[in-house]
Design a protein around this motif. Structure first.
Motif, PDB file in Angstrom:
ATOM      1  N   PHE A  53     -31.269   0.654  18.404  1.00 41.91           N
ATOM      2  CA  PHE A  53     -30.745   0.936  19.755  1.00 41.91           C
ATOM      3  C   PHE A  53     -31.774   0.535  20.802  1.00 41.91           C
ATOM      4  O   PHE A  53     -31.436   0.078  21.876  1.00 41.91           O
ATOM      5  N   GLN A 104     -27.819   0.418  15.050  1.00 38.93           N
ATOM      6  CA  GLN A 104     -26.479   0.422  15.657  1.00 38.93           C
ATOM      7  C   GLN A 104     -25.385   0.197  14.615  1.00 38.93           C
ATOM      8  O   GLN A 104     -24.248   0.585  14.831  1.00 38.93           O
ATOM      9  N   PHE A 107     -23.554   3.194  13.580  1.00 37.11           N
ATOM     10  CA  PHE A 107     -22.720   3.937  14.534  1.00 37.11           C
ATOM     11  C   PHE A 107     -21.250   3.911  14.140  1.00 37.11           C
ATOM     12  O   PHE A 107     -20.662   2.856  13.913  1.00 37.11           O
ATOM     13  N   HIS A 109     -17.646   6.503  15.215  1.00 32.51           N
ATOM     14  CA  HIS A 109     -17.256   7.597  16.108  1.00 32.51           C
ATOM     15  C   HIS A 109     -17.326   8.945  15.407  1.00 32.51           C
ATOM     16  O   HIS A 109     -17.630   9.957  16.040  1.00 32.51           O
ATOM     17  N   THR A 162     -13.066  15.812  23.849  1.00 29.15           N
ATOM     18  CA  THR A 162     -13.218  14.446  24.355  1.00 29.15           C
ATOM     19  C   THR A 162     -12.720  13.376  23.376  1.00 29.15           C
ATOM     20  O   THR A 162     -12.039  12.429  23.798  1.00 29.15           O
ATOM     21  N   ALA A 166     -10.138  10.776  24.872  1.00 28.00           N
ATOM     22  CA  ALA A 166     -10.630   9.406  25.081  1.00 28.00           C
ATOM     23  C   ALA A 166      -9.898   8.427  24.161  1.00 28.00           C
ATOM     24  O   ALA A 166      -9.479   7.342  24.585  1.00 28.00           O
TER      25      ALA A 166
ATOM     26  N   HIS B  35     -18.947  -2.274  21.526  1.00 33.06           N
ATOM     27  CA  HIS B  35     -18.968  -1.310  20.410  1.00 33.06           C
ATOM     28  C   HIS B  35     -18.391   0.061  20.794  1.00 33.06           C
ATOM     29  O   HIS B  35     -18.343   0.946  19.949  1.00 33.06           O
ATOM     30  N   HIS B  36     -17.998   0.236  22.046  1.00 31.80           N
ATOM     31  CA  HIS B  36     -17.429   1.519  22.523  1.00 31.80           C
ATOM     32  C   HIS B  36     -18.352   2.694  22.170  1.00 31.80           C
ATOM     33  O   HIS B  36     -17.875   3.775  21.785  1.00 31.80           O
ATOM     34  N   LEU B  37     -19.661   2.506  22.305  1.00 39.58           N
ATOM     35  CA  LEU B  37     -20.604   3.538  21.866  1.00 39.58           C
ATOM     36  C   LEU B  37     -20.349   4.865  22.580  1.00 39.58           C
ATOM     37  O   LEU B  37     -20.308   4.927  23.806  1.00 39.58           O
ATOM     38  N   GLY B  39     -17.880   6.428  23.133  1.00 39.83           N
ATOM     39  CA  GLY B  39     -16.703   6.440  24.013  1.00 39.83           C
ATOM     40  C   GLY B  39     -15.416   6.772  23.277  1.00 39.83           C
ATOM     41  O   GLY B  39     -14.352   6.827  23.887  1.00 39.83           O
TER      42      GLY B  39
END
Lengths: 367, 150
Positions: A53, A104, A107, A109, A162, A166, B35-37, B39
């Motif tokens: 990152f 990264q 990553f 969600h 969220t 979202a 990458h919609h980090l 979000g």
């Protein structure tokens, strides 16, 4: 009627958050374990292409990285048990964040959501109930008060809703998602995987049509949005919880989302009314049915919904609800069972039977 | 209200607003981030992609599929659908996300293969299909490599 105070003055019970803490421990262990398994000589992420990152983020040698993950695993076990809860929660969060920000490519969600929930557990004193800390304090004669400022819970709730809002909104405004094209395409391309697993063609055929997907995924998007909003209102909260359970079950069956489904289901605890023992349950313990119910409540009332009082007069089961309503017999039993976490999904729908006006009255003691 | 509790309350309010503000920032920023980090826009596409990677040397272009100078792409780059780019793969997180990582992978390979004394740069012929749409092709290039003096 209780006076509503601003969230910055109000106090909330952390009992449900303590149960969340217990559940998040194993979820974090599963999460970190997958990284520990992958961190082997020759397959360590830092020996191949990876994307930090920031260049400032330290990259540890393999043994150091494995040691950090092990610390996280031990901290997650202790956090779940509620031993040195605040410290072990912070440590668990620190390791999960350190790992997430190392690359990264890590990553996803669901990992961001795990980080959010762990952040909430560090914010709230989740070790003040259902924990080794609470037990030790009680033994020492200084029982802990399982309370925290309400605003911290509200903050966690805002963060926890969220993902639904979202995700739902982004799909609502995306024509390809809203029309069902995205999921129709995915289902069409992966139908051979379902077939290989033995899913019959008569089931796949109707699902793998544009018409089905045009309707189905609109409902899913609206479900996400409803869950994100519905959680906030008392009248829709239980419905939102049930829709969240259905949503996460569907996601778990149809997609690979790591720990997201388990975390989403565990996180429904965030929305439990943060008050304990505010319903009074009178049980006739001179009757076998009453004794059975009392035992069940003592074993499964993990969220401390009921102030259980044993009696030898009046009906077998009697409940005074939060609003003063008195319930007896089958409706009282249904209400009690619906508030015991393991039975909640099975029994709550039966409460629809009790939706007609309730009889109000006074407690047996005062009657 | 005494000063201590008032300050504590103000601190709590500021912290609350800061955290909510940060989360909102990430949610809005995700619309401009491949990458919609942080979000929360999972499974945003059902797109697919494929890339043929070539080494460009003084003598021409060479497919890297079977390795070069002792290196194999699949050993250097793993995960996120980047391990075998020459096979049709999913870009479920979005074409932009996939290609952003792929560009970084090309650059990383170009700068982490010291035993390769002939490749000037890597070139990738990329084909993407976004949500059952029309196929699109593009050419991507790694950074230029510094070759040793001969």
């Amino acid at each position: 009627m209780t006076e509503r105070r601003p969230i910055f003055d109000e106090i909330a019970s952390v009992r449900a958050i303590a149960l969340l803490r217990i559940l998040v421990g194993p979820i974090t262990i599963v999460h970190l374990w997958s990284f520990l398994e992958a961190a082997q000589p020759g397959s360590y992420f830092a020996e191949r292409f990876y994307v930090p990152f920031t260049e400032l983020w330290p990259v540890l040698p393999l043994e150091g990285y494995r040691a950090v993950l092990l610390v996280g695993l031990v901290a997650a076990v202790l956090m779940s048990a509620g031993f040195l809860s605040r410290l072990t929660s912070v440590l668990t969060l620190a390791v999960v964040v350190f790992n997430l920000f190392s690359n990264q490519l890590f990553f996803h969600h669901n990992r961001a959501f795990l980080t959010t929930i762990l952040f909430g557990l560090t914010l709230l004193p989740a070790g003040r109930a259902l924990s080794v800390d609470a037990w030790l304090a009680k033994q020492a004669g200084h029982p802990l008060r399982d309370e925290a400022p309400m605003w911290r819970l509200v903050l966690l709730r805002a963060l926890a809703c969220t993902p639904y809002l979202a995700s739902g909104f982004s799909k609502l405004i995306d024509p390809d998602w809203w029309s069902g094209v995205v999921m129709y395409d995915r289902i069409s391309r992966y139908r051979h995987v379902a077939e290989a697993k033995g899913v019959p063609a008569w089931l796949i055929d109707p699902i793998a049509t544009p018409e089905f997907n045009a309707v189905m995924w609109k409902l899913v998007v609206l479900t996400e949005l409803f869950v994100g909003v519905g959680y906030w209102f008392r009248r829709t909260r239980v419905t939102a919880m049930f829709m969240a359970l259905g949503f996460h079950t569907l996601i778990e069956i149809t997609s690979t989302v790591s720990v997201f489904s388990y975390l989403g289901i565990a996180a429904t605890l965030i929305w439990v009314t943060p008050r304990t023992r505010d319903r009074v349950l009178w049980v006739r313990t001179d009757e076998a049915r009453g004794r059975r119910l009392a035992r069940l409540v003592r074993a499964l009332d993990w969220l401390a919904r009921f102030d259980l009082r044993e009696t030898t007069q009046g009906p077998t089961v009697r409940v005074r609800d939060r609003d003063g309503t008195i319930l007896e017999g089958a409706p009282a039993r249904r209400l009690v069972l619906s508030r015991l976490p393991p039975l909640m999904p099975l029994v709550t729908p039966l409460l629809l039977l009790d939706q007609w006006p309730r009889r109000t009255g006074q407690s047996p003691q005062s009657a | 209200m005494r000063r201590g509790p008032r300050l504590r309350r103000l601190g709590a309010q500021c912290f609350f607003a800061a955290v909510i503000g940060l989360q909102l920032f990430f949610v809005v920023r995700a619309y401009d981030d491949p990458h919609h980090l942080f979000g929360y826009q999972p499974f945003s596409e059902s797109s697919t992609w494929r890339a043929t990677i070539l080494r460009v040397t003084d003598s021409g272009r060479h497919d890297i599929r079977n390795g070069w100078a002792g290196y194999h792409w699949s050993q250097l780059v793993r995960g996120r659908g980047l391990t075998t780019p020459w096979v049709d793969g999913s870009a479920a997180s979005g074409v932009e996300s996939q290609l952003a990582f792929f560009q970084q992978a090309l650059d990383w390979v170009a700068t982490h293969t010291p035993n390769d004394h002939s490749t000037r740069y890597f070139e990738a012929h990329v084909r993407t299909v976004r949500n059952r749409g029309e196929p699109e092709t593009r050419v991507m290039r790694s950074v230029e490599r510094e070759l040793p003096e001969r």
